[in-house]
Design an enzyme around this catalytic site. Structure first.
Site, PDB file in Angstrom:
ATOM      1  N   GLY A   1      52.909  19.944   7.747  1.00 56.13           N
ATOM      2  CA  GLY A   1      50.603  19.575   7.997  1.00 56.13           C
ATOM      3  C   GLY A   1      50.324  20.852   7.787  1.00 56.13           C
ATOM      4  N   ARG A   2      49.646  20.988   8.304  1.00 54.91           N
ATOM      5  CA  ARG A   2      48.556  22.738   8.339  1.00 54.91           C
ATOM      6  C   ARG A   2      47.678  22.417   9.597  1.00 54.91           C
ATOM      7  NH1 ARG A   2      49.919  26.376   4.663  1.00 54.91           N
ATOM      8  NH2 ARG A   2      48.183  27.677   5.518  1.00 54.91           N
TER       9      ARG A   2
ATOM     10  N   HIS B   1      46.627  13.369 -31.653  1.00 59.23           N
ATOM     11  CA  HIS B   1      47.811  13.026 -31.859  1.00 59.23           C
ATOM     12  C   HIS B   1      49.000  13.618 -32.919  1.00 59.23           C
ATOM     13  CE1 HIS B   1      51.584  10.485 -32.637  1.00 59.23           C
ATOM     14  NE2 HIS B   1      51.972  11.185 -33.456  1.00 59.23           N
TER      15      HIS B   1
ATOM     16  N   ALA C   1      42.521  24.083  -2.094  1.00 58.16           N
ATOM     17  CA  ALA C   1      41.818  25.055  -2.572  1.00 58.16           C
ATOM     18  C   ALA C   1      40.030  24.670  -3.109  1.00 58.16           C
ATOM     19  CB  ALA C   1      43.568  25.768  -3.579  1.00 58.16           C
TER      20      ALA C   1
ATOM     21  N   GLU D   1      45.308  38.758   3.363  1.00 53.16           N
ATOM     22  CA  GLU D   1      45.079  39.457   1.301  1.00 53.16           C
ATOM     23  C   GLU D   1      44.171  38.845   1.123  1.00 53.16           C
ATOM     24  OE1 GLU D   1      44.455  41.406  -0.504  1.00 53.16           O
ATOM     25  OE2 GLU D   1      46.390  42.539  -0.596  1.00 53.16           O
TER      26      GLU D   1
ATOM     27  N   VAL E   1      62.224  12.806  13.024  1.00 51.96           N
ATOM     28  CA  VAL E   1      63.721  13.964  14.005  1.00 51.96           C
ATOM     29  C   VAL E   1      63.277  14.400  14.905  1.00 51.96           C
ATOM     30  CG1 VAL E   1      64.222  16.487  13.136  1.00 51.96           C
ATOM     31  CG2 VAL E   1      63.503  15.228  11.928  1.00 51.96           C
TER      32      VAL E   1
ATOM     33  N   GLY F   1      37.790  39.721  11.847  1.00 50.96           N
ATOM     34  CA  GLY F   1      36.299  40.108  12.127  1.00 50.96           C
ATOM     35  C   GLY F   1      36.526  38.810  12.766  1.00 50.96           C
TER      36      GLY F   1
ATOM     37  N   CYS G   1      46.350  30.429  -0.978  1.00 48.81           N
ATOM     38  CA  CYS G   1      46.497  29.915  -2.103  1.00 48.81           C
ATOM     39  C   CYS G   1      47.107  30.692  -2.638  1.00 48.81           C
ATOM     40  CB  CYS G   1      45.750  29.351  -2.478  1.00 48.81           C
ATOM     41  SG  CYS G   1      44.808  29.553  -4.014  1.00 48.81           S
TER      42      CYS G   1
ATOM     43  N   ILE H   1      53.621  19.204  -0.070  1.00 46.46           N
ATOM     44  CA  ILE H   1      54.208  20.848   0.449  1.00 46.46           C
ATOM     45  C   ILE H   1      56.045  20.249   0.173  1.00 46.46           C
ATOM     46  CG2 ILE H   1      54.693  23.116   1.481  1.00 46.46           C
ATOM     47  CD1 ILE H   1      51.740  22.660   2.634  1.00 46.46           C
TER      48      ILE H   1
END
Lengths: 130, 461
Positions: free
Chosen positions: B264-265, B437, B313, B33, B234, B111, B38, B181
């Site tokens: 992470g990504r 202020h 982003a 989409e 872990v 694509g 993001c 995240i």
């Protein structure tokens, strides 16, 4: 009034000895300077802390400040009541507002601390400097 | 000039619009989409969840503001997600509307690059369309990284993609990775009522931030009763009937209803036809680009997370603009020196420029100014007094090197300093500027004054 049966550190903390146990808190001067206390980071049990280093941190509506341990030792108790009602420290800094109990090894560290008359004199001198 | 953009996240869609603005005929190919991670699974969904969590927090403490509430407050996750989906769909429509207005063609499908002048697209209905183009901008993004032993199942082992769509609030949640995240979700689900344990391999939470900021965040985690286990790995996860058990490197175990893996990504550079044109990639599969966003193949550019540079982003969008301008015949290049970053924890964190340690490592002699939010009247009025503004400056030139903020609206406050750093301004420049202020921005002015020991609302040291 500042009690007589405890020892004072120049960073405005106090220690009360009972056997190997050292009860630690902040002084009346400290709580007055901090103003309304809103949070205290309760130290972790079983951690060790060295004299003259940060035991924990305290937050008031005005500022955040380190609580300096007057003695070295292992943390064996913390005042859980402070988690929800840290303002007890303002109300009763030498009583219900105690912060932690350390088990201490070296009682000679107490010799470098001030008694009540020395501490009150120290406060007067600090006030003159400001 | 025909430009094809592969991927319509914040890198790709921005590149497409800029290319169209410059007169190119643009086709965008997107297989999920428009808006990418993001908008659909990242920044925007989490911020709507944060907004719900903030309202809940305020409602729980409503009496502090002198408001009487007759009845109770509770999160309804279905309705929270409905709101989230509505916000996302408005933004998706917005991007599609912008495409339409600029005459950008959008192909909803996957694509594959056939050669530098041709992309084959498998449309959602299975039909195939070929796009002939002069230039290609690759903006295929990234996905949550996983390691085989913690494969995502969407049920008990969650990725951040799953965590923005949970059908119920877990009683307990183990968060592996206390980075950006992990920390954002920890605060969100804690507010919604989950018991949270975070396990982090590094010695501290948000370990890429200035150490002082990490320390304050860790205290805020404690205040919220979010348990952080740092410096621990872990090692194994066992899925049980109604829970998951994690075995830690110190021999201890943690049991929770669900696990969120936020370590992470990973970049999306596979199965898009890179091998057909010989685009060079690095060790993590990231597409190697120069500061003009050019790959090693002429006429092929890459932007955003897939370049593995700074996975934000707004960096992707800037890269997209640079790539589009260059593809359209320009000569633009990117500079990563002044990239603000924000973390939407409670309170927020924002930073720009050098951290204290980085500045020292680079050999600067530095001066630091600090100012606590609790010294601001506005912060008290808002009931949000926790936090700190820290400004790091070069002692010699007085130029600002970095700023680090944890506190209310940190993400909005940081930009004053970002502009200052970008333009080489000094601490004095900020201190000399009148700030309105009562605002939180006064804290920036005070922190700048504090660099010179002249903050008004700081007691004599």
């Amino acid at each position: 009034m500042n009690p007589e049966n405890i020892k004072y550190h120049k960073e405005h903390t106090w220690v009360k000895i009972s056997g190997k146990k050292a009860i630690i808190g902040i002084t009346n001067y400290a709580q007055e300077s901090l103003g309304d206390i809103v949070y205290i980071d309760l130290p972790d049990l079983d951690n060790t802390v060295d004299a003259n280093t940060e035991l924990t941190e305290i937050e008031s509506t005005k500022t955040t400040s380190s609580v300096i341990s007057p003695v070295s030792g292992t943390i064996t108790e913390v005042n859980e009541d402070l988690a929800e009602t840290p303002e007890i420290i303002n109300e009763d800094p030498y009583g219900k507002g105690w912060i932690a109990v350390l088990e201490i090894e070296d009682k000679s560290q107490l010799d470098s601390l001030m008694d009540v008359s020395e501490y009150e004199k120290y406060l007067e001198e600090e006030a003159k400097l400001k | 000039m025909k430009i094809a953009v592969l991927g319509a996240g914040p890198g790709g869609y921005v590149a497409a619009i800029r290319a169209a603005q410059l007169g190119a005929s643009v086709t965008v190919i997107e297989d999920i989409e428009v808006g990418g991670t993001c908008l659909n699974r990242g920044c925007i969904p989490t911020k709507t969840l944060v907004a719900s969590a903030e309202v809940l927090d305020k409602a729980k403490n409503i009496q502090d503001f002198g408001i009487e509430l007759n009845g109770s407050v509770a999160p309804n996750i279905q309705k929270i997600l409905e709101r989230k989906n509505k916000v996302v769909s408005i933004q998706v429509k917005g991007i599609r509307g912008l495409f339409k207005s600029w005459g950008i063609k959008i192909l909803d499908g996957r694509g594959f690059i056939v050669n530098p002048k041709k992309i084959k697209v498998v449309l959602k209905d299975g039909s195939i369309e070929e796009v002939e183009t002069d230039k290609i901008i690759i903006a295929t993004g990234s996905r949550p990284a996983q390691i085989p032993m913690f494969s995502f199942d969407g049920e008990k082992i969650l990725s951040s993609d799953d965590a923005v769509n949970l059908s119920h609030i877990p009683k307990s949640l183990l968060v592996i990775g206390a980075g950006v995240i992990g920390c954002e979700f920890a605060f969100i689900y804690r507010e919604f009522g989950s018991e949270i344990t975070m396990v982090e391999m590094m010695p501290r939470a948000v370990s890429t931030e200035d150490e002082e900021i990490s320390e304050i965040l860790e205290k805020e985690l404690k205040k919220k009763k979010i348990k952080l286990i740092a410096n621990i790995k872990v090692e194994k996860i066992e899925i049980k009937k109604n829970s998951v058990q994690a075995f830690l490197s110190d021999g201890k175990t943690v049991e929770a209803e669900k696990v969120l893996v936020s370590i992470g990504r990973a970049v999306n550079s596979r199965d898009i036809g890179l091998e057909n044109i010989g685009v060079k990639t690095g060790q993590r599969g990231e597409i190697i680009v120069n500061d003009k966003m050019e790959t090693n193949v002429e006429g092929v550019y890459a932007v955003g997370d897939v370049t593995g540079k700074i996975m934000l982003a707004h960096v992707a969008s800037k890269q997209g603009i640079i790539a589009a301008e260059n593809a359209a015949g320009g000569n633009a290049s990117i500079n990563y020196d002044t990239v603000p970053a924000a973390i939407f924890t409670s309170p927020e964190i924002a930073s720009v420029g050098l951290r204290e340690k980085q500045a020292l490592d680079k050999g600067y002699k530095i001066k630091i100014g600090r100012f606590q939010f609790r010294a601001l009247g506005k912060a008290h009025a808002m009931g949000e007094i926790s936090g700190l503004i820290k400004i790091i400056a070069d002692e010699q030139s007085d130029k600002i090197l970095g700023a680090h903020i944890i506190g209310p609206h940190a993400s909005d406050l940081i930009h004053e300093v970002a502009l200052a750093i970008n333009k080489g301004l000094t601490v004095k420049d900020i201190a000399d500027t009148i700030h309105a202020h009562p605002t939180l921005s006064e804290g920036i002015m005070e922190a700048a004054e504090d660099v010179h020991g002249a903050a008004i609302h700081v007691p004599k040291k």
